[in-house]
Design a protein around this motif. Structure first.
Motif, short mmCIF file in Angstrom:
data_model
loop_
_atom_site.label_atom_id
_atom_site.label_comp_id
_atom_site.label_asym_id
_atom_site.label_seq_id
_atom_site.Cartn_x
_atom_site.Cartn_y
_atom_site.Cartn_z
N THR A 1 3.94 38.69 -27.67
CA THR A 1 3.93 37.85 -28.86
C THR A 1 2.73 38.14 -29.75
OG1 THR A 1 5.01 36.08 -27.62
CG2 THR A 1 3.94 35.45 -29.67
N VAL A 2 2.98 38.27 -31.04
CA VAL A 2 1.91 38.24 -32.04
C VAL A 2 1.90 36.84 -32.61
CG1 VAL A 2 1.06 39.13 -34.23
CG2 VAL A 2 2.13 40.69 -32.59
N ARG A 3 0.83 36.10 -32.35
CA ARG A 3 0.77 34.69 -32.74
C ARG A 3 0.02 34.54 -34.06
NH1 ARG A 3 1.01 30.06 -29.62
NH2 ARG A 3 0.90 31.29 -27.70
N LYS A 4 0.70 34.07 -35.09
CA LYS A 4 0.03 33.82 -36.36
C LYS A 4 -0.88 32.60 -36.23
CE LYS A 4 3.16 35.85 -39.76
NZ LYS A 4 3.85 35.64 -41.06
N VAL B 1 -12.81 29.83 -26.14
CA VAL B 1 -11.41 29.49 -26.34
C VAL B 1 -10.58 30.75 -26.59
CG1 VAL B 1 -11.99 27.21 -27.24
CG2 VAL B 1 -11.60 29.08 -28.84
N ARG B 2 -9.31 30.71 -26.18
CA ARG B 2 -8.40 31.83 -26.36
C ARG B 2 -7.22 31.49 -27.26
NH1 ARG B 2 -5.63 33.73 -22.60
NH2 ARG B 2 -5.94 35.96 -22.98
N ARG B 3 -7.14 30.25 -27.70
CA ARG B 3 -6.00 29.83 -28.52
C ARG B 3 -6.46 28.82 -29.57
NH1 ARG B 3 -3.33 25.29 -28.54
NH2 ARG B 3 -4.26 24.60 -26.57
N LEU B 4 -5.96 28.98 -30.77
CA LEU B 4 -6.15 28.00 -31.84
C LEU B 4 -4.78 27.59 -32.35
CD1 LEU B 4 -9.00 29.38 -34.14
CD2 LEU B 4 -9.16 27.65 -32.35
N ASP B 5 -4.61 26.31 -32.63
CA ASP B 5 -3.37 25.86 -33.24
C ASP B 5 -3.45 25.87 -34.76
OD1 ASP B 5 -1.62 25.18 -30.96
OD2 ASP B 5 -3.28 23.85 -30.44
N ALA B 6 -4.63 25.66 -35.32
CA ALA B 6 -4.75 25.68 -36.78
C ALA B 6 -6.22 25.66 -37.18
CB ALA B 6 -4.03 24.49 -37.41
N ILE B 7 -6.46 26.11 -38.40
CA ILE B 7 -7.77 25.99 -39.05
C ILE B 7 -7.58 25.16 -40.31
CG2 ILE B 7 -9.68 27.21 -40.15
CD1 ILE B 7 -9.02 29.62 -38.39
N LEU B 8 -8.40 24.15 -40.47
CA LEU B 8 -8.40 23.32 -41.67
C LEU B 8 -9.61 23.72 -42.51
CD1 LEU B 8 -7.91 19.80 -39.97
CD2 LEU B 8 -6.16 21.53 -40.48
N LEU B 9 -9.38 24.02 -43.78
CA LEU B 9 -10.47 24.43 -44.65
C LEU B 9 -10.88 23.29 -45.58
CD1 LEU B 9 -9.37 28.04 -45.68
CD2 LEU B 9 -10.94 27.35 -43.84
N PRO C 1 -5.37 40.37 -40.28
CA PRO C 1 -5.12 39.04 -39.73
C PRO C 1 -3.75 38.52 -40.13
CG PRO C 1 -6.76 38.96 -41.50
CD PRO C 1 -6.51 40.40 -41.21
N GLU C 2 -3.05 37.96 -39.16
CA GLU C 2 -1.74 37.36 -39.42
C GLU C 2 -1.94 35.86 -39.62
OE1 GLU C 2 1.08 38.81 -39.85
OE2 GLU C 2 0.56 40.86 -39.25
N ILE C 3 -1.82 35.44 -40.88
CA ILE C 3 -2.12 34.06 -41.28
C ILE C 3 -0.88 33.42 -41.87
CG2 ILE C 3 -3.44 32.63 -42.89
CD1 ILE C 3 -5.66 34.77 -42.74
N PHE D 1 -7.14 36.19 -32.46
CA PHE D 1 -6.23 35.22 -31.89
C PHE D 1 -4.77 35.64 -32.04
CE2 PHE D 1 -10.02 32.63 -32.64
CZ PHE D 1 -10.17 32.04 -31.39
N ASN D 2 -4.49 36.52 -32.99
CA ASN D 2 -3.12 37.00 -33.16
C ASN D 2 -2.63 37.76 -31.93
OD1 ASN D 2 -3.86 37.99 -36.59
ND2 ASN D 2 -3.12 36.03 -35.85
N PHE D 3 -3.55 38.41 -31.24
CA PHE D 3 -3.14 39.35 -30.19
C PHE D 3 -3.56 38.94 -28.79
CE2 PHE D 3 -3.57 41.75 -34.16
CZ PHE D 3 -2.27 42.22 -34.27
N VAL D 4 -4.02 37.69 -28.63
CA VAL D 4 -4.41 37.21 -27.31
C VAL D 4 -3.22 37.25 -26.35
CG1 VAL D 4 -5.10 35.16 -26.01
CG2 VAL D 4 -6.39 35.85 -28.03
N ASP D 5 -2.03 36.93 -26.86
CA ASP D 5 -0.82 36.91 -26.03
C ASP D 5 0.01 38.18 -26.19
OD1 ASP D 5 -1.39 34.34 -25.13
OD2 ASP D 5 -0.46 33.44 -26.88
#
Length: 262
Positions: free
Chosen positions: A97-100, A64-72, A130-132, A89-93
């Motif tokens: 764009t830097v995607r948090k 996978v190259r994209r995540l929408d969220a992580i649930l802990l 990491p951009e969280i 995942f921050n820098f895939v795009d």
């Protein structure tokens, strides 16, 4: 909806370092278990539940190259130890764009994430952290991730530790539970698929054993149930699976399950 088991083992994983038991030396790939984690894909949204020490390899394995969220689910290291690797995942795009990565956790777990990964939340961050985007959830209320409703299900890992499971439409996912109250259990009623931890056959002070997991499954009555967070003490997949009720299965790493939509 699609459920992918990224890992189905305990905090030590299987095989256990240095162990030469029949499970740890099994040639059956289903007996090789990374730390417990799962991925849920529904309505174009991709969620990962927990990001332990094997998170990097689990993500490479899925491609996978994209995540929408992580649930802990809770703050133990076998469930949060890989969070530094979300920075990929921050820098895939990038550019432009830097995607948090959005992270959802109960307050105590969120506090631990802030402490253990303080550099990700510093005012003056160094390059490449990491951009969280950390969201504290109210475990008594459902929340939404990009239009997908998620219902927290609270339980206890032990007397000292709370743990959060999640219901997402027809799926409920519980790991590291030892007890669950009646009101929380009622949140599980009507699910098609229930995932629940089952450490081993012998009792354990902070995890369901197989008997306790099967009793919860009996009360909830899902169409199908899957056991996860299993240690080498549970035996080989091929032998133990045959002893379970027909609608109860031992999950294994990379197993994919298709689930009907709501």
């Amino acid at each position: 909806m699609k459920l992918t088991f990224l890992g189905t083992g305990t905090s030590q994983g299987v095989p256990v370092i240095g162990c030469r038991c029949g499970v740890c030396t099994s040639p059956d790939r289903r007996d090789r278990r990374l730390r417990t984690s799962a991925m849920v894909e529904t309505r174009g949204v991709r969620l990962v539940i927990d990001a332990g020490p094997d998170f990097r390899y689990q993500m490479l394995r899925t491609g996978v190259r994209r995540l929408d969220a992580i649930l802990l689910t809770h703050e133990h290291k076998d469930h949060i130890g890989g969070l530094d690797d979300v920075r990929a995942f921050n820098f895939v795009d990038y550019p432009p764009t830097v995607r948090k990565v959005d992270l959802y956790a109960a307050p105590r777990t969120a506090a631990c994430v802030r402490k253990d990964f303080d550099y990700a939340f510093a005012q003056d961050k160094y390059r490449g952290v990491p951009e969280i985007e950390l969201h504290e959830i109210d475990v008594s209320r459902p929340f939404e991730v990009r239009g997908v409703s998620v219902t927290p299900v609270s339980g206890h890992h032990s007397d000292r530790f709370a743990v959060t499971g999640y219901r997402i439409g027809p799926l409920a996912y519980l790991t590291d539970f030892k007890t669950i109250g009646r009101a929380e259990e009622e949140k599980l009623l009507g699910v098609e698929v229930l995932v629940v931890n089952a450490l081993r056959f012998e009792p354990h002070y902070s995890h369901f054993n197989v008997e306790e997991a099967l009793e919860l499954i009996r009360r909830v009555a899902p169409r199908e149930a899957y056991l996860t967070h299993m240690s080498h003490d549970i035996g080989r997949q091929a032998a133990t699976e045959a002893t379970l009720p027909p609608h109860v299965h031992m999950a294994y790493d990379t197993l994919r399950v298709e689930i009907g939509t709501e």
